[in-house]
Design a protein around this motif. Structure first.
Motif, PDB file in Angstrom:
ATOM      1  N   ALA A  30      -9.084  -0.811   0.264  1.00 41.23           N
ATOM      2  CA  ALA A  30      -7.856  -1.603   0.153  1.00 41.23           C
ATOM      3  C   ALA A  30      -7.126  -1.531   1.483  1.00 41.23           C
ATOM      4  CB  ALA A  30      -6.970  -1.084  -0.977  1.00 41.23           C
ATOM      5  N   TYR A  31      -6.345  -2.555   1.774  1.00 39.17           N
ATOM      6  CA  TYR A  31      -5.616  -2.619   3.043  1.00 39.17           C
ATOM      7  C   TYR A  31      -4.116  -2.588   2.769  1.00 39.17           C
ATOM      8  CZ  TYR A  31      -3.698  -4.491   7.401  1.00 39.17           C
ATOM      9  OH  TYR A  31      -2.964  -4.676   8.544  1.00 39.17           O
ATOM     10  N   ASP A  32      -3.421  -1.661   3.400  1.00 42.77           N
ATOM     11  CA  ASP A  32      -1.961  -1.565   3.304  1.00 42.77           C
ATOM     12  C   ASP A  32      -1.365  -2.138   4.577  1.00 42.77           C
ATOM     13  OD1 ASP A  32       0.698  -0.908   3.189  1.00 42.77           O
ATOM     14  OD2 ASP A  32       0.389   1.156   2.525  1.00 42.77           O
ATOM     15  N   PRO A  33      -0.877  -3.398   4.542  1.00 44.36           N
ATOM     16  CA  PRO A  33      -0.355  -4.004   5.771  1.00 44.36           C
ATOM     17  C   PRO A  33       0.921  -3.334   6.273  1.00 44.36           C
ATOM     18  CG  PRO A  33       0.058  -5.419   3.875  1.00 44.36           C
ATOM     19  CD  PRO A  33      -0.814  -4.315   3.395  1.00 44.36           C
ATOM     20  N   ASP A  34       1.687  -2.703   5.381  1.00 48.37           N
ATOM     21  CA  ASP A  34       2.906  -2.028   5.831  1.00 48.37           C
ATOM     22  C   ASP A  34       2.573  -0.861   6.759  1.00 48.37           C
ATOM     23  OD1 ASP A  34       4.250  -3.793   4.265  1.00 48.37           O
ATOM     24  OD2 ASP A  34       4.769  -2.369   2.676  1.00 48.37           O
ATOM     25  N   ALA A  35       1.522  -0.125   6.429  1.00 51.49           N
ATOM     26  CA  ALA A  35       1.093   0.999   7.273  1.00 51.49           C
ATOM     27  C   ALA A  35       0.017   0.607   8.271  1.00 51.49           C
ATOM     28  CB  ALA A  35       0.577   2.135   6.386  1.00 51.49           C
ATOM     29  N   LEU A  61       0.446   3.169   0.517  1.00 54.11           N
ATOM     30  CA  LEU A  61       0.579   4.545   0.975  1.00 54.11           C
ATOM     31  C   LEU A  61       2.026   5.002   1.084  1.00 54.11           C
ATOM     32  CD1 LEU A  61      -2.167   4.633   3.762  1.00 54.11           C
ATOM     33  CD2 LEU A  61      -2.322   5.502   1.425  1.00 54.11           C
ATOM     34  N   GLY A  62       2.969   4.099   0.803  1.00 49.18           N
ATOM     35  CA  GLY A  62       4.370   4.477   0.878  1.00 49.18           C
ATOM     36  C   GLY A  62       4.894   4.624   2.288  1.00 49.18           C
ATOM     37  N   ILE A  63       4.231   3.999   3.260  1.00 47.99           N
ATOM     38  CA  ILE A  63       4.646   4.059   4.665  1.00 47.99           C
ATOM     39  C   ILE A  63       4.991   2.649   5.114  1.00 47.99           C
ATOM     40  CG2 ILE A  63       3.893   4.576   7.018  1.00 47.99           C
ATOM     41  CD1 ILE A  63       2.066   6.709   5.830  1.00 47.99           C
ATOM     42  N   SER A  64       6.146   2.484   5.744  1.00 49.10           N
ATOM     43  CA  SER A  64       6.607   1.134   6.078  1.00 49.10           C
ATOM     44  C   SER A  64       6.549   0.826   7.565  1.00 49.10           C
ATOM     45  CB  SER A  64       8.057   0.954   5.590  1.00 49.10           C
ATOM     46  OG  SER A  64       8.913   1.912   6.189  1.00 49.10           O
TER      47      SER A  64
END
Length: 480
Positions: A345-350, A220-223
């Motif tokens: 899907a899982y975005d661990p950064d966000a 998602l481009g979020i850190s």
């Protein structure tokens, strides 16, 4: 709230006051309004439930401990022992055990689930009080079993104070409810190993390691992680853009007023989608044909969607036009189709689970493609990714390998319009397409991810919002 009243011996108003003043994170104002309504609805419904035979009014007492029973293997090869437990509102007294299933909506039109009823009354009849933690990985520690003379299963709808008795009988009558359907359900639950990604993934502690939910850092481009793990979909993004409170209440699954949501065009679009989906699910699979349409033209219904007049005729035309561009047309033998496939899907950064429900995921000649289908009376030739953010999400899921095809899954848009069908393919490897998809996603995701309060955007957004009943800031939709 019910625990405060039943085990803390608080009055209704005292329980409400204590709950409102709790120092823990405050709840959303609409959730607070719904909770008070639901509590009053539960108490009203509970007071209207007829007393069990041989029990004086108010003769049942609340039970704090869960009831559970331990059973042998369902079939050869299954675990040696499994446990069944009931966890809703429990009451006992005068030889009666009663379980009340609490529903957020109404129970008036809710279908009866025979398997759920059989399992619940079986535990009521044969269960013992649970003395250990329900989350203990070891077998539960159970107390002394006291056989009831009567068991009852009651269903309560909090939204309208509705209630009904699902079962009332002896232990022998409860045990007799078990049949092949129940055994099959138990077999699937106890021995099943299927993964079903969906709305509950964000609430699952194992999502980061789940083989059915790919982990994609930076999706998602979020850190930065949020305050809590959440799920996001294009529906969430659109709802949040219209009103942050609405997106939050959708995430909480509060009861909806569906009559406020759907225009005639929206109903027609959903009816067309449902009809095409049903054609794609046929076995054996076969292409859609121009004469494979609903009717009559002046008005038709499919599933829960009913259309009449111009919308009915336009819907039939759109369905017939789809046959001209159906992915199964001239299909080879190895074509594979998955209508309405849920992709997660899982975005661990966000710390966000991303959900997408694709209209159609299909494979032809070894190449996977996701197709989104949209209906519109007049085609719009503007920026497709801005108009249809699910395409932007599909591009991102395709290029990061979440969709099948090892990063080479195609993305298509099928537009069914009053002037004919149009299919547009997006190049998911083109830098301009990728950057545009990322821009569109950021505009939807970034403000939502940073928000922890979800304020209401009262005004025009209230006109078709299904949660105005619970929102203290809602207006009549006129903007004033």
């Amino acid at each position: 709230m019910l625990d405060l009243m039943e085990f803390g011996e608080r009055s209704l108003e005292d329980a409400l006051a204590q709950w409102r003043a709790a120092p823990k994170n405050p709840v959303h104002p609409a959730l607070a309004q719904w909770t008070e309504h639901a509590l009053r609805g539960y108490l009203t419904a509970a007071a209207a439930v007829p007393a069990a035979p041989g029990v004086p009014p108010a003769g049942l007492r609340p039970v704090s401990r869960l009831w559970a029973r331990q059973r042998g293997p369902v079939k050869p090869g299954a675990p040696d022992m499994y446990e069944e437990m009931v966890t809703d509102r429990r009451y006992a007294g005068h030889g009666v055990r009663e379980l009340r299933l609490v529903r957020t909506g109404s129970v008036k039109d809710r279908p009866r689930d025979g398997v759920e009823i059989a399992l619940a009354v079986g535990v009521l009849a044969g269960g013992s009080p649970v003395l250990s933690s329900r989350w203990d990985r070891n077998p539960l520690t159970l107390g002394r079993y006291e056989r009831p003379r009567l068991v009852r299963l009651v269903e309560i709808g909090c939204v309208d104070a509705s209630q009904r008795i699902l079962f009332e009988g002896t232990c022998e009558e409860a045990y007799a409810l078990y049949d092949e359907r129940v055994e099959e359900a138990l077999d699937r639950i106890v021995t099943g190993d299927a993964y079903r990604p969906g709305d509950n993934c964000a609430r699952c502690g194992a999502v980061a390691d789940c083989p059915a939910v790919p982990s994609v850092p930076g999706l998602l481009g979020i850190s930065r992680p949020g305050a809590r793990r959440r799920s996001w979909s294009v529906t969430t993004g659109r709802s949040y853009r219209r009103c942050p409170a609405r997106a939050h209440l959708e995430d909480l699954f509060l009861p909806r007023d569906t009559s406020a949501e759907d225009s005639e065009a929206v109903v027609r679009g959903k009816a067309v989608h449902a009809w095409i989906e049903s054609r794609h699910r046929r076995t054996p699979q076969r292409p859609c044909t121009p004469d494979d349409v609903p009717g009559p033209p002046e008005g038709w219904r499919y599933e829960k969607w009913s259309v009449t007049g111009l919308q009915a005729r336009l819907g039939i035309q759109m369905i017939a036009d789809h046959a001209l561009v159906c992915p199964l047309r001239d299909r080879p033998d190895d074509t594979e189709v998955h209508p309405e496939e849920t992709v997660a899907a899982y975005d661990p950064d966000a710390d966000v689970v991303v959900l997408a429900k694709t209209d159609l995921l299909y494979r032809v000649n070894g190449r996977w493609t996701v197709r989104e289908t949209k209906t519109a009376r007049v085609p719009d030739e503007g920026n497709l990714l801005d108009q249809h953010p699910q395409l932007a999400l599909a591009v991102q899921l395709a290029r990061t390998g979440v969709l099948p095809g090892d990063g080479h899954c195609g993305v298509e848009l099928e537009r069914l319009t009053g002037s004919g069908p149009v299919v547009t393919e997006l190049d998911v490897a083109a830098p301009d397409v990728v950057s545009e998809a990322q821009r569109v996603l950021a505009e939807y995701v970034t403000p939502w991810h940073a928000d922890a309060r979800y304020p209401a955007k009262a005004g025009q957004a209230c006109a078709d919002c299904p949660f105005t009943r619970w929102c203290p800031d809602a207006v009549d939709g006129s903007g004033g």
